[in-house]
Design a protein around this motif. Structure first.
Motif, PDB file in Angstrom:
ATOM      1  N   VAL A  36       0.881  -1.165   0.000  1.00 14.70           N
ATOM      2  CA  VAL A  36       0.000   0.000   0.000  1.00 14.70           C
ATOM      3  C   VAL A  36       0.918   1.213   0.000  1.00 14.70           C
ATOM      4  CG1 VAL A  36      -1.739   1.310   1.267  1.00 14.70           C
ATOM      5  CG2 VAL A  36      -1.856  -1.187   1.218  1.00 14.70           C
ATOM      6  N   VAL A  39      -2.795   6.371   0.342  1.00 13.53           N
ATOM      7  CA  VAL A  39      -4.158   6.303   0.872  1.00 13.53           C
ATOM      8  C   VAL A  39      -4.709   7.712   0.882  1.00 13.53           C
ATOM      9  CG1 VAL A  39      -5.627   5.705   2.832  1.00 13.53           C
ATOM     10  CG2 VAL A  39      -3.610   4.308   2.327  1.00 13.53           C
ATOM     11  N   THR A  55      -9.674   2.065   9.911  1.00 11.67           N
ATOM     12  CA  THR A  55      -8.557   1.136  10.015  1.00 11.67           C
ATOM     13  C   THR A  55      -8.410   0.313   8.748  1.00 11.67           C
ATOM     14  OG1 THR A  55      -9.962  -0.510  11.084  1.00 11.67           O
ATOM     15  CG2 THR A  55      -8.690   0.923  12.519  1.00 11.67           C
ATOM     16  N   VAL A  56      -7.159   0.060   8.387  1.00 15.50           N
ATOM     17  CA  VAL A  56      -6.828  -0.862   7.308  1.00 15.50           C
ATOM     18  C   VAL A  56      -6.138  -2.041   7.975  1.00 15.50           C
ATOM     19  CG1 VAL A  56      -5.495  -1.206   5.188  1.00 15.50           C
ATOM     20  CG2 VAL A  56      -6.570   1.009   5.640  1.00 15.50           C
ATOM     21  N   LYS A  57      -6.622  -3.249   7.678  1.00 17.97           N
ATOM     22  CA  LYS A  57      -6.084  -4.445   8.313  1.00 17.97           C
ATOM     23  C   LYS A  57      -5.545  -5.415   7.269  1.00 17.97           C
ATOM     24  CE  LYS A  57      -9.367  -4.285  12.148  1.00 17.97           C
ATOM     25  NZ  LYS A  57     -10.383  -5.052  12.891  1.00 17.97           N
ATOM     26  N   THR A  65      -3.977   3.157  10.699  1.00 15.77           N
ATOM     27  CA  THR A  65      -5.148   3.816  11.262  1.00 15.77           C
ATOM     28  C   THR A  65      -5.176   5.230  10.719  1.00 15.77           C
ATOM     29  OG1 THR A  65      -5.044   2.509  13.276  1.00 15.77           O
ATOM     30  CG2 THR A  65      -6.311   4.555  13.375  1.00 15.77           C
ATOM     31  N   HIS A  66      -6.281   5.615  10.151  1.00 16.50           N
ATOM     32  CA  HIS A  66      -6.448   6.945   9.575  1.00 16.50           C
ATOM     33  C   HIS A  66      -7.304   7.749  10.536  1.00 16.50           C
ATOM     34  CE1 HIS A  66      -4.583   5.419   6.009  1.00 16.50           C
ATOM     35  NE2 HIS A  66      -5.349   4.379   6.146  1.00 16.50           N
ATOM     36  N   LEU A 110      -7.174  -7.907   2.785  1.00 13.80           N
ATOM     37  CA  LEU A 110      -7.145  -6.490   3.112  1.00 13.80           C
ATOM     38  C   LEU A 110      -8.547  -6.115   3.561  1.00 13.80           C
ATOM     39  CD1 LEU A 110      -5.449  -3.665   1.155  1.00 13.80           C
ATOM     40  CD2 LEU A 110      -7.769  -3.384   1.976  1.00 13.80           C
ATOM     41  N   GLN A 111      -8.637  -5.525   4.751  1.00  8.80           N
ATOM     42  CA  GLN A 111      -9.933  -5.162   5.315  1.00  8.80           C
ATOM     43  C   GLN A 111      -9.929  -3.692   5.711  1.00  8.80           C
ATOM     44  OE1 GLN A 111      -8.997  -8.268   8.135  1.00  8.80           O
ATOM     45  NE2 GLN A 111     -11.038  -9.113   7.847  1.00  8.80           N
ATOM     46  N   VAL A 112     -11.074  -3.046   5.574  1.00 13.99           N
ATOM     47  CA  VAL A 112     -11.236  -1.650   5.996  1.00 13.99           C
ATOM     48  C   VAL A 112     -12.440  -1.582   6.920  1.00 13.99           C
ATOM     49  CG1 VAL A 112     -11.785   0.702   5.257  1.00 13.99           C
ATOM     50  CG2 VAL A 112     -10.217  -0.690   3.903  1.00 13.99           C
ATOM     51  N   LEU A 128     -12.488   5.926   0.756  1.00 18.52           N
ATOM     52  CA  LEU A 128     -11.042   5.775   0.765  1.00 18.52           C
ATOM     53  C   LEU A 128     -10.585   5.296  -0.599  1.00 18.52           C
ATOM     54  CD1 LEU A 128     -10.312   3.844   4.117  1.00 18.52           C
ATOM     55  CD2 LEU A 128      -9.919   6.277   3.657  1.00 18.52           C
ATOM     56  N   ILE A 130      -7.292   3.423  -1.908  1.00 13.40           N
ATOM     57  CA  ILE A 130      -6.095   2.734  -1.442  1.00 13.40           C
ATOM     58  C   ILE A 130      -5.323   2.282  -2.667  1.00 13.40           C
ATOM     59  CG2 ILE A 130      -5.195   0.781  -0.123  1.00 13.40           C
ATOM     60  CD1 ILE A 130      -7.900   0.837   1.435  1.00 13.40           C
TER      61      ILE A 130
END
Length: 135
Positions: A36, A39, A55-57, A65-66, A110-112, A128, A130
């Motif tokens: 990534v 963002v 959060t992006v996981k 963390t945004h 990838l999780q948001v 977002l 990404i």
């Protein structure tokens, strides 16, 4: 960044409406090894009273963390965990980042999601963008 070549793909994530900490939008199996590298984010209504956190996981672990902060219209930051604060409705991590925001292997998930929404007014209408760079 782990190289100079660029093979970019942008994932657009939207979570419409009023947001809660249970708001989850993206569960994306990454089809190739990638970093990534950028963002950008926007809230239709900025959170007030407390920060907004998206959060992006990677496979369930938070990699970024945004933080969109109340009281600001725009903010920029370039870190491993990029963000701007509560009241802010825009975040940006410029490309190319000297250090990727996160790295994913092929098949990683990838999780948001949203981990904090504000306290007086909850943020709403999250978008977002990404950007992934194939490794």
């Amino acid at each position: 960044m782990s190289g100079t070549s660029q093979d970019l793909q942008v994932l657009w994530v939207t979570i419409p409406g009023a947001l809660t900490t249970s708001s989850v939008s993206l569960n994306y199996p990454v089809p190739f090894a990638a970093e990534v590298v950028d963002v950008q984010g926007h809230l239709g209504t900025a959170a007030t009273g407390a920060d907004f956190h998206a959060t992006v996981k990677a496979n369930g672990s938070v990699v970024a963390t945004h933080v969109l902060t109340a009281g600001q219209q725009n903010g920029t930051e370039q870190t491993v965990q990029p963000g701007a604060a509560a009241g802010t409705n825009y975040i940006f991590t410029p490309y190319p980042a000297s250090t990727p925001v996160a790295s994913f292997n092929k098949g990683d998930l990838l999780q948001v999601g949203v981990s904090q929404v504000g306290s007086t007014v909850a943020g709403s209408d999250l978008t977002l963008a990404i950007t992934l760079n194939r490794k």
